[in-house]
Design a protein around this motif. Sequence first.
Motif, PDB file in Angstrom:
ATOM      1  N   TYR A   1       0.816  -1.217   0.000  1.00  0.00           N
ATOM      2  CA  TYR A   1       0.000   0.000   0.000  1.00  0.00           C
ATOM      3  C   TYR A   1       0.853   1.271   0.000  1.00  0.00           C
ATOM      4  N   LEU A   2       2.002   1.245   0.641  1.00  0.00           N
ATOM      5  CA  LEU A   2       2.896   2.405   0.577  1.00  0.00           C
ATOM      6  C   LEU A   2       3.383   2.621  -0.849  1.00  0.00           C
ATOM      7  N   LYS A   3       3.690   1.546  -1.542  1.00  0.00           N
ATOM      8  CA  LYS A   3       4.193   1.639  -2.916  1.00  0.00           C
ATOM      9  C   LYS A   3       3.140   2.227  -3.854  1.00  0.00           C
ATOM     10  N   SER A   4       1.869   1.872  -3.634  1.00  0.00           N
ATOM     11  CA  SER A   4       0.817   2.253  -4.584  1.00  0.00           C
ATOM     12  C   SER A   4      -0.093   3.382  -4.128  1.00  0.00           C
ATOM     13  N   ARG A   5      -0.233   3.578  -2.829  1.00  0.00           N
ATOM     14  CA  ARG A   5      -1.235   4.528  -2.360  1.00  0.00           C
ATOM     15  C   ARG A   5      -0.702   5.706  -1.560  1.00  0.00           C
ATOM     16  N   ALA A   6       0.516   5.618  -1.074  1.00  0.00           N
ATOM     17  CA  ALA A   6       1.072   6.758  -0.330  1.00  0.00           C
ATOM     18  C   ALA A   6       1.358   7.879  -1.322  1.00  0.00           C
ATOM     19  N   PRO A   7       0.930   9.090  -1.020  1.00  0.00           N
ATOM     20  CA  PRO A   7       1.077  10.199  -1.971  1.00  0.00           C
ATOM     21  C   PRO A   7       2.489  10.791  -2.006  1.00  0.00           C
ATOM     22  N   PHE A   8       3.344  10.083  -2.726  1.00  0.00           N
ATOM     23  CA  PHE A   8       4.694  10.552  -3.004  1.00  0.00           C
ATOM     24  C   PHE A   8       4.844  10.630  -4.510  1.00  0.00           C
ATOM     25  N   TRP A   9       5.620  11.600  -4.976  1.00  0.00           N
ATOM     26  CA  TRP A   9       5.930  11.727  -6.397  1.00  0.00           C
ATOM     27  C   TRP A   9       7.434  11.613  -6.531  1.00  0.00           C
ATOM     28  N   LYS A  10       7.867  10.667  -7.397  1.00  0.00           N
ATOM     29  CA  LYS A  10       9.287  10.355  -7.525  1.00  0.00           C
ATOM     30  C   LYS A  10       9.791  10.719  -8.910  1.00  0.00           C
ATOM     31  N   LYS A  11      10.933  11.389  -8.915  1.00  0.00           N
ATOM     32  CA  LYS A  11      11.587  11.747 -10.173  1.00  0.00           C
ATOM     33  C   LYS A  11      12.982  11.145 -10.158  1.00  0.00           C
ATOM     34  N   GLU A  12      13.294  10.386 -11.209  1.00  0.00           N
ATOM     35  CA  GLU A  12      14.632   9.835 -11.356  1.00  0.00           C
ATOM     36  C   GLU A  12      15.476  10.804 -12.173  1.00  0.00           C
ATOM     37  N   ILE A  13      16.647  11.123 -11.654  1.00  0.00           N
ATOM     38  CA  ILE A  13      17.561  12.028 -12.330  1.00  0.00           C
ATOM     39  C   ILE A  13      18.777  11.204 -12.733  1.00  0.00           C
ATOM     40  N   GLY A  14      18.966  11.104 -14.032  1.00  0.00           N
ATOM     41  CA  GLY A  14      20.060  10.286 -14.540  1.00  0.00           C
ATOM     42  C   GLY A  14      20.990  11.072 -15.423  1.00  0.00           C
ATOM     43  N   THR A  15      21.970  10.380 -15.932  1.00  0.00           N
ATOM     44  CA  THR A  15      22.948  11.017 -16.812  1.00  0.00           C
ATOM     45  C   THR A  15      22.321  11.462 -18.126  1.00  0.00           C
ATOM     46  N   ASP A  16      21.160  10.882 -18.469  1.00  0.00           N
ATOM     47  CA  ASP A  16      20.492  11.240 -19.724  1.00  0.00           C
ATOM     48  C   ASP A  16      19.268  12.126 -19.502  1.00  0.00           C
ATOM     49  N   GLY A  17      19.110  12.721 -18.322  1.00  0.00           N
ATOM     50  CA  GLY A  17      17.990  13.606 -18.038  1.00  0.00           C
ATOM     51  C   GLY A  17      17.183  13.146 -16.838  1.00  0.00           C
ATOM     52  N   ALA A  18      16.000  13.736 -16.706  1.00  0.00           N
ATOM     53  CA  ALA A  18      15.129  13.423 -15.558  1.00  0.00           C
ATOM     54  C   ALA A  18      13.761  12.997 -16.060  1.00  0.00           C
ATOM     55  N   ALA A  19      13.122  12.096 -15.294  1.00  0.00           N
ATOM     56  CA  ALA A  19      11.780  11.626 -15.654  1.00  0.00           C
ATOM     57  C   ALA A  19      11.036  11.233 -14.390  1.00  0.00           C
ATOM     58  N   TRP A  20       9.738  11.570 -14.364  1.00  0.00           N
ATOM     59  CA  TRP A  20       8.881  11.139 -13.258  1.00  0.00           C
ATOM     60  C   TRP A  20       8.669   9.634 -13.356  1.00  0.00           C
ATOM     61  N   VAL A  21       8.609   8.988 -12.202  1.00  0.00           N
ATOM     62  CA  VAL A  21       8.394   7.545 -12.142  1.00  0.00           C
ATOM     63  C   VAL A  21       6.895   7.283 -12.249  1.00  0.00           C
ATOM     64  N   ALA A  22       6.501   6.494 -13.235  1.00  0.00           N
ATOM     65  CA  ALA A  22       5.091   6.159 -13.453  1.00  0.00           C
ATOM     66  C   ALA A  22       4.690   4.976 -12.584  1.00  0.00           C
ATOM     67  N   ALA A  23       3.400   4.914 -12.269  1.00  0.00           N
ATOM     68  CA  ALA A  23       2.864   3.768 -11.537  1.00  0.00           C
ATOM     69  C   ALA A  23       3.053   2.507 -12.383  1.00  0.00           C
ATOM     70  N   LYS A  24       3.305   1.401 -11.714  1.00  0.00           N
ATOM     71  CA  LYS A  24       3.534   0.135 -12.414  1.00  0.00           C
ATOM     72  C   LYS A  24       2.319  -0.774 -12.237  1.00  0.00           C
TER      73      LYS A  24
END
Length: 146
Positions: free
Chosen positions: A113-136
Amino acid sequence: MRLSVQSAPFDLGAEANAFAAAQTGAGAVVTFTGIVRDNAGTLAAMEIEHYPGMTERAIGQILDQAMARWSLSDALVIHRHGRLAAGEPIMMVATAAPHRADAFAAAEFLMDYLKSRAPFWKKEIGTDGAAWVAAKDEDEAALTRW
């Protein structure tokens, strides 16, 4: 029951030991720690955003559900926000119960439930730019067993 949403790192060993030491009637303590994962080897950091107050209320409701559903004597959730490097602890769940089945089930429920329902927004920042992590889809599917 304790909940902490924090930017500061936490000491997994100290948290687990303190949680276990506080349990007087439990026969089982289960802990899980999530780590910032670098699947492609290009992650510079993960930024986690949340709305204070809303996040704590949502996680508190998930904790309340776990406490009501299983015979738990205690539970703990720590979740970090802010900028985290690959390999850093991102969250921790601990459950205590008279018997291991309840402690394991409640810990898995909390993690799902933390993985799917806790209201956090995650952005991965890499060597090729940044992208928001989508729900799986598999994270959503995991909730169907509860």
